[in-house]
Design a protein around this motif. Structure first.
Motif, short mmCIF file in Angstrom:
data_model
loop_
_atom_site.label_atom_id
_atom_site.label_comp_id
_atom_site.label_asym_id
_atom_site.label_seq_id
_atom_site.Cartn_x
_atom_site.Cartn_y
_atom_site.Cartn_z
N GLY A 86 48.00 89.76 33.44
CA GLY A 86 49.10 90.32 34.21
C GLY A 86 48.69 90.99 35.51
O GLY A 86 49.54 91.52 36.23
N TRP A 87 47.40 90.97 35.84
CA TRP A 87 46.91 91.63 37.05
C TRP A 87 47.41 90.89 38.28
O TRP A 87 47.63 89.67 38.22
CB TRP A 87 45.38 91.65 37.02
N PRO A 88 47.59 91.56 39.42
CA PRO A 88 48.15 90.89 40.60
C PRO A 88 47.20 89.92 41.30
O PRO A 88 47.57 89.32 42.31
CB PRO A 88 48.53 92.05 41.52
N GLY A 89 46.00 89.75 40.80
CA GLY A 89 45.07 88.81 41.39
C GLY A 89 43.69 88.99 40.81
O GLY A 89 43.48 89.80 39.90
N THR A 90 42.74 88.23 41.34
CA THR A 90 41.34 88.35 40.93
C THR A 90 40.72 89.46 41.76
O THR A 90 40.67 89.37 42.99
CB THR A 90 40.61 87.01 41.14
N GLU A 91 40.25 90.49 41.06
CA GLU A 91 39.83 91.71 41.76
C GLU A 91 38.34 91.96 41.62
O GLU A 91 37.75 91.74 40.57
CB GLU A 91 40.57 92.93 41.19
N VAL A 92 37.75 92.47 42.68
CA VAL A 92 36.46 93.16 42.61
C VAL A 92 36.80 94.63 42.84
O VAL A 92 37.33 95.00 43.89
CB VAL A 92 35.46 92.65 43.66
N THR A 124 38.80 81.90 44.75
CA THR A 124 39.19 81.54 46.11
C THR A 124 39.82 82.70 46.86
O THR A 124 40.03 82.62 48.07
CB THR A 124 40.16 80.35 46.10
N ASP A 125 40.13 83.77 46.14
CA ASP A 125 40.74 84.95 46.75
C ASP A 125 40.30 86.17 45.94
O ASP A 125 40.21 86.09 44.71
CB ASP A 125 42.27 84.84 46.74
N VAL A 126 40.02 87.27 46.62
CA VAL A 126 39.59 88.50 45.95
C VAL A 126 40.42 89.65 46.49
O VAL A 126 40.57 89.80 47.71
CB VAL A 126 38.09 88.77 46.19
N ILE A 127 40.95 90.45 45.56
CA ILE A 127 41.72 91.63 45.95
C ILE A 127 41.00 92.89 45.48
O ILE A 127 40.06 92.84 44.68
CB ILE A 127 43.15 91.61 45.37
N HIS A 128 41.49 94.02 45.98
CA HIS A 128 41.07 95.35 45.55
C HIS A 128 42.36 96.17 45.45
O HIS A 128 43.07 96.32 46.45
CB HIS A 128 40.13 96.01 46.54
N CYS A 129 42.70 96.65 44.26
CA CYS A 129 43.90 97.47 44.05
C CYS A 129 43.54 98.92 44.34
O CYS A 129 42.75 99.52 43.62
CB CYS A 129 44.40 97.34 42.61
N LEU A 144 33.88 95.76 53.63
CA LEU A 144 33.69 94.41 53.10
C LEU A 144 34.42 93.36 53.92
O LEU A 144 34.20 92.16 53.73
CB LEU A 144 34.17 94.34 51.66
N GLY A 145 35.32 93.80 54.80
CA GLY A 145 36.10 92.86 55.59
C GLY A 145 37.48 92.59 55.03
O GLY A 145 38.23 91.77 55.56
N SER A 146 37.84 93.26 53.94
CA SER A 146 39.17 93.08 53.35
C SER A 146 40.21 93.79 54.21
O SER A 146 39.90 94.76 54.90
CB SER A 146 39.20 93.62 51.92
N VAL A 147 41.43 93.29 54.15
CA VAL A 147 42.53 93.90 54.89
C VAL A 147 43.62 94.32 53.90
O VAL A 147 43.76 93.75 52.83
CB VAL A 147 43.12 92.93 55.95
N LEU A 165 47.33 96.31 47.92
CA LEU A 165 46.44 95.20 47.62
C LEU A 165 45.65 94.86 48.89
O LEU A 165 46.20 94.35 49.86
CB LEU A 165 47.22 93.98 47.15
N TRP A 166 44.39 95.20 48.87
CA TRP A 166 43.48 94.82 49.92
C TRP A 166 42.86 93.49 49.49
O TRP A 166 42.73 93.24 48.30
CB TRP A 166 42.39 95.87 50.07
#
Length: 182
Positions: A86-92, A124-129, A144-147, A165-166
């Motif tokens: 149920g997480w909003p994406g694949t996170e580091v 293919t995509d990484v998020i940070h909550c 890290l370059g996340s927005v 969500l970054w």
């Protein structure tokens, strides 16, 4: 538990072990550390959380790494790839023990974790909550370059927690990764 061990200049990243529990429990008892992570947790709750991460590694081959300082052998935090149901994406994600803050460990371990997520897990995509008030984590994400992609929603029972969500795509990470090469 077997699993990947990643070595950086100052750190070892490996799946958590029972021996990590004392410092993991200290981490969960610190109000400032837990401010954006659901609040302080007593050792019995922390034990269950640690067991869940160990189990997630065993079941899926991905979860937060234990971050070990090479010089001291101390557990310094948990950083790594996670994708709970149920997480909003694949996170580091990252969070450090109080005495590990301000030493550059979050970025150092997050870079290695991003590499693992993109190169090994093939994300293919990484998020940070990140809670909007968590300026320290936002700085790590930016390094890290996340927005900031805007508000996100976590699954129950955390659905009322405010998070932004970054993130970045794997291709963006490959480009941003260059700034960390010698």
């Amino acid at each position: 538990m077997t699993g990947p061990v990643i070595e950086t200049a100052r750190l070892l990243l490996r799946p958590p072990e029972i021996e990590d529990f004392p410092r993991w429990a200290e981490f969960h008892l610190d109000p400032e550390t837990m401010r954006f992570l659901g609040g302080v947790q007593a050792p019995p709750q922390t034990w269950r959380a640690l067991m869940a991460v160990i189990g997630q590694w065993a079941a899926t081959g991905e979860a937060m790494f234990s971050v070990i300082e090479k010089d001291s052998g101390l557990w310094m935090g948990r950083i790594g790839p996670l994708h709970p149901y149920g997480w909003p994406g694949t996170e580091v994600g990252w969070s450090l023990h109080p005495d590990a803050r301000g030493r550059g460990y979050a970025v150092e371990a997050a870079v290695a974790s991003m590499d693992y997520a993109v190169d090994v897990l093939r994300w293919t995509d990484v998020i940070h909550c990140i809670a909007p008030e968590n300026f320290a984590s936002a700085r790590v994400a930016g390094r890290l370059g996340s927005v900031n992609r805007g508000p996100g929603r976590l699954p129950e029972p955390m659905q009322d927690e405010r998070v932004d969500l970054w993130g970045q795509t794997a291709d963006e990470w490959r480009e941003n990764r260059r700034r960390f090469e010698p």
